[in-house]
Design a protein around this motif. Structure first.
Motif, PDB file in Angstrom:
ATOM      1  N   ALA B 141       0.822  -1.199   0.000  1.00 37.63           N
ATOM      2  CA  ALA B 141       0.000   0.000   0.000  1.00 37.63           C
ATOM      3  C   ALA B 141       0.862   1.258   0.000  1.00 37.63           C
ATOM      4  N   ARG B 142       2.154   1.078   0.278  1.00 38.62           N
ATOM      5  CA  ARG B 142       2.986   2.265   0.407  1.00 38.62           C
ATOM      6  C   ARG B 142       4.415   1.902   0.045  1.00 38.62           C
ATOM      7  N   VAL B 143       5.022   2.688  -0.780  1.00 38.54           N
ATOM      8  CA  VAL B 143       6.440   2.505  -1.071  1.00 38.54           C
ATOM      9  C   VAL B 143       7.138   3.828  -0.846  1.00 38.54           C
ATOM     10  N   SER B 144       8.440   3.705  -0.606  1.00 40.97           N
ATOM     11  CA  SER B 144       9.232   4.896  -0.371  1.00 40.97           C
ATOM     12  C   SER B 144      10.454   4.835  -1.252  1.00 40.97           C
ATOM     13  N   THR B 145      10.922   5.995  -1.712  1.00 39.90           N
ATOM     14  CA  THR B 145      12.157   6.004  -2.485  1.00 39.90           C
ATOM     15  C   THR B 145      13.363   5.723  -1.594  1.00 39.90           C
ATOM     16  N   GLU B 146      13.172   5.798  -0.286  1.00 41.16           N
ATOM     17  CA  GLU B 146      14.264   5.495   0.632  1.00 41.16           C
ATOM     18  C   GLU B 146      14.081   4.082   1.151  1.00 41.16           C
ATOM     19  N   ALA B 147      15.213   3.403   1.375  1.00 46.16           N
ATOM     20  CA  ALA B 147      15.153   2.010   1.791  1.00 46.16           C
ATOM     21  C   ALA B 147      14.401   1.871   3.100  1.00 46.16           C
ATOM     22  N   GLN B 148      13.795   0.737   3.299  1.00 48.58           N
ATOM     23  CA  GLN B 148      13.079   0.494   4.542  1.00 48.58           C
ATOM     24  C   GLN B 148      14.003   0.641   5.723  1.00 48.58           C
ATOM     25  N   GLY B 149      13.470   1.222   6.790  1.00 46.28           N
ATOM     26  CA  GLY B 149      14.246   1.326   8.017  1.00 46.28           C
ATOM     27  C   GLY B 149      15.112   2.554   8.054  1.00 46.28           C
ATOM     28  N   ARG B 150      15.241   3.252   6.933  1.00 47.83           N
ATOM     29  CA  ARG B 150      16.003   4.492   7.037  1.00 47.83           C
ATOM     30  C   ARG B 150      15.321   5.626   6.268  1.00 47.83           C
ATOM     31  N   THR B 151      14.011   5.578   6.277  1.00 46.81           N
ATOM     32  CA  THR B 151      13.309   6.739   5.746  1.00 46.81           C
ATOM     33  C   THR B 151      13.508   7.872   6.737  1.00 46.81           C
ATOM     34  N   SER B 152      13.447   9.082   6.228  1.00 43.33           N
ATOM     35  CA  SER B 152      13.655  10.196   7.153  1.00 43.33           C
ATOM     36  C   SER B 152      12.421  10.425   8.013  1.00 43.33           C
ATOM     37  N   GLU B 153      11.415   9.606   7.826  1.00 46.48           N
ATOM     38  CA  GLU B 153      10.284   9.669   8.741  1.00 46.48           C
ATOM     39  C   GLU B 153      10.579   8.863  10.003  1.00 46.48           C
ATOM     40  N   GLY B 154      11.738   8.220  10.005  1.00 48.44           N
ATOM     41  CA  GLY B 154      12.177   7.537  11.211  1.00 48.44           C
ATOM     42  C   GLY B 154      11.497   6.207  11.442  1.00 48.44           C
ATOM     43  N   ARG B 155      10.822   5.712  10.434  1.00 53.12           N
ATOM     44  CA  ARG B 155      10.258   4.385  10.594  1.00 53.12           C
ATOM     45  C   ARG B 155      10.267   3.717   9.235  1.00 53.12           C
ATOM     46  N   PRO B 156      10.232   2.397   9.230  1.00 53.15           N
ATOM     47  CA  PRO B 156      10.255   1.712   7.949  1.00 53.15           C
ATOM     48  C   PRO B 156       9.027   2.085   7.119  1.00 53.15           C
ATOM     49  N   ALA B 157       9.200   2.062   5.813  1.00 51.33           N
ATOM     50  CA  ALA B 157       8.048   2.290   4.956  1.00 51.33           C
ATOM     51  C   ALA B 157       6.973   1.267   5.309  1.00 51.33           C
ATOM     52  N   GLU B 158       5.791   1.767   5.468  1.00 53.37           N
ATOM     53  CA  GLU B 158       4.717   0.866   5.901  1.00 53.37           C
ATOM     54  C   GLU B 158       4.303  -0.056   4.765  1.00 53.37           C
ATOM     55  N   GLN B 159       3.995  -1.228   5.111  1.00 49.39           N
ATOM     56  CA  GLN B 159       3.471  -2.189   4.148  1.00 49.39           C
ATOM     57  C   GLN B 159       2.100  -2.598   4.659  1.00 49.39           C
ATOM     58  N   ARG B 160       1.112  -1.855   4.261  1.00 50.65           N
ATOM     59  CA  ARG B 160      -0.190  -2.287   4.732  1.00 50.65           C
ATOM     60  C   ARG B 160      -1.072  -2.620   3.541  1.00 50.65           C
ATOM     61  N   GLN B 161      -1.949  -3.513   3.766  1.00 54.11           N
ATOM     62  CA  GLN B 161      -2.848  -3.935   2.707  1.00 54.11           C
ATOM     63  C   GLN B 161      -4.021  -2.981   2.661  1.00 54.11           C
TER      64      GLN B 161
END
Lengths: 416, 166
Positions: B141-161
């Protein structure tokens, strides 16, 4: 607080100043470089570059250890730089000046060594809406470790702190206030003397994030009355990778070391180690010796300038840059505080900041675009990104005109 | 300003000004939220897939001209393609944007090739295609251009259905 009480000085020789900064004299994409990203990192004069090169060429050895001549030379230069920093911020003594990698590390040191042992569930740390991530995340981490809460003092739409709301947040459980002296995104100069006074009336210690203040304002930690002051070398015309935490001796003395290793110990046995005296207790490992020497040289250079004249010139640049942006249709300035340093954040209603940044770069103009490590602040303003032009004393009025023309061209390209 | 005009070709500016398929799809569809935390770009890519074929693609959100134009072109390019063809196209575009190969691409998508000369802008153009890939493969449901676990949002990119509607 009046930031720049200086009278206008028309006689500042900006060309002579610029001659000392070799990086400014080059073309980018076929146009003369106009460097307006000084709030991210300033440039350094030749004397700083030379001081670091000379140190590596003639004087390098590890500090505080050897009995040989080079080690002695390196130690003297390293400690002389600490004395220079103490003078720059008017510290009572240089043992209160601790070398760090930068502002970020300095704040983390205070979070872990000072705040963590003093915090428990129900305790508060007070920051503001306009903080840089470096003055948010270390407190979030320590809050998570201890059960403490982060309280955020609000700002007005113009980007000024709401002092009454700030005062109302200071309570019995407030254990620390951590605020920026100057906002990196908005340019706002916070009323830190008043804020410190309000906190101290209640016995609450205050850390000031001075990363953006040093290049523009006179820093006097004793007059400010704060307990900790953090800043970085590279925004002050010195090297990257070196910064400073200043703290009151009584507080630093009572704090446990943060990093363990060499230099910070007095004795080590396998049963127990004892700590070195200040400031070395907080300086585990071989430090960035050349960086400290470079920063010392940068501050000596800076203090030798007519800083009143520099500040007056920066104020004039700020006024001109603000007028140039206001004259273009569809642009909005984010951060219109009465007291500002020479920095303007803005958004266009129909052109994204990143496109502006790329198009300006093509015309030799370097600005910063994005969230400037202040995502909560930009979210509060409801904008995903801003373009930011940040000026130093070596910028000229002609450069502001070039910036304005480049901006006009960029807007025309998208609005045709 | 020669290569600047290559980056901001008329076709790119046109897609930015009048993005195609800029809307939400009615259910049933699968939507993927793509974020570039470094610059605040946020796009929602929605796909309707019937019989392994993308029958409709649309997007919403805000971003720079490069990310908006790339997303707009993407929705046009993948409509009518099979899932495998759309994934293959995402690979080809990704390779072109990273400057790894002269492109087998044709048509408007070639206008994006100039982006490869701007390393700081490659992620802008990739965002919609990464969201497409996630939507086509694992339904993230969500992807980030930054690798999981080091997004600047301070949390892994969420993977929700969050398939089938909003």
């Amino acid at each position: 607080m009046s930031a720049h009480p200086a009278p206008a000085t028309a006689d500042l020789d900006v060309a002579a100043l610029r001659a000392e900064f070799p990086i400014l004299h080059q073309e980018i994409n076929g146009r003369p470089l106009v460097y307006l990203d000084n709030a991210a990192s300033a440039q350094r004069p030749s004397c700083v570059i030379d001081a670091m090169a000379e140190y590596y060429r003639h004087d390098h050895a590890n500090v505080h250890r050897g009995v040989h001549t080079l080690s002695d030379r390196a130690t003297r230069a390293f400690e002389a730089a600490r004395e220079t920093v103490a003078r720059f911020i008017n510290a009572d003594r240089s043992s209160e000046v601790i070398w760090t990698r930068g502002t970020t590390e300095a704040i983390n040191l205070v979070a872990q060594s000072f705040a963590r042992p003093r915090l428990g569930p129900g305790d508060d740390i007070v920051i503001t809406t306009m903080e840089h991530h470096a003055n948010i995340v270390p407190w979030q981490m320590v809050a998570e470790q201890t059960g403490a809460r982060l309280r955020v003092a609000p700002i007005t739409r113009s980007g000024e702190l709401d002092l009454d709301a700030f005062e109302a947040l200071l309570g019995e459980r407030t254990r620390l206030v951590a605020v920026s002296h100057v906002s990196n995104s908005l340019g706002t100069i916070n009323p830190v003397s008043k804020m410190v006074a309000l906190a101290r009336e209640r016995g609450i210690p205050v850390l000031l994030d001075g990363a953006q203040a040093g290049p523009h304002l006179t820093i006097d930690v004793q007059a400010l009355g704060c307990d900790f002051y953090a800043f970085s070398g590279h925004k002050l015309f010195g090297p990257t990778g070196i910064g400073v935490l200043w703290g009151r001796e009584a507080l630093l003395d009572a704090m446990p070391p943060w990093h363990g290793g060499g230099e910070m110990i007095r004795t080590v046995s396998f049963e127990k180690s004892t700590w070195n005296e200040l400031p070395f207790k907080f300086e585990a490992g071989t430090p960035h010796i050349a960086g400290a020497i470079g920063l010392g040289r940068a501050l000596e250079w800076f203090m030798a300038q007519d800083r009143t004249a520099l500040a007056a010139h920066e104020d004039a640049l700020l006024a001109r840059c603000t007028a140039v942006i206001e004259a273009l249709p569809g642009l909005r300035i984010i951060g219109t505080a009465k007291d500002k340093v020479s920095l303007v954040s803005f958004v266009a209603d129909d052109v994204h900041a990143h496109d502006l940044g790329t198009i300006l770069d093509h015309q030799g103009v370097a600005i910063r675009t994005g969230h400037h490590c202040t995502m909560p602040l930009l979210e509060w303003y409801g904008v995903p990104a801003t373009a930011r032009a940040s000026m130093a004393f070596y910028n000229t009025h002609e450069e502001i005109e070039v910036f304005g023309q480049a901006l006009e061209r960029a807007l025309a390209m998208f609005r045709n | 300003m020669a290569d600047l005009e290559a980056l901001y070709r008329d076709v790119v500016l046109d897609h930015n000004r009048r993005p195609r398929n800029f809307r939400r799809l009615a259910a049933p569809c699968g939507c993927t939220d793509g974020v570039n935390p470094l610059c605040g770009d946020r796009l929602m890519v929605c796909l309707r897939i019937e019989d392994e074929t993308v029958t409709e693609a649309a997007f919403e959100g805000s971003g720079c001209a490069i990310s908006m134009a790339s997303a707009s072109m993407m929705t046009e390019a993948v409509t009518g393609r099979s899932r495998a063809e759309a994934l293959s196209l995402a690979d080809t575009v990704g390779a072109m944007l990273r400057g790894r190969e002269g492109s087998a691409l044709q048509g408007e998508l070639l206008a994006l090739s100039a982006v490869s000369a701007y390393p700081s802008r490659v992620k802008c153009a990739l965002l919609a295609w990464e969201a497409l890939r996630a939507g086509l493969t694992d339904g993230a449901a969500r992807v980030s251009t930054e690798a999981q676990g080091r997004t600047s949002e301070g949390r892994p990119a969420e993977q929700r259905q969050a398939r089938d509607g909003h």
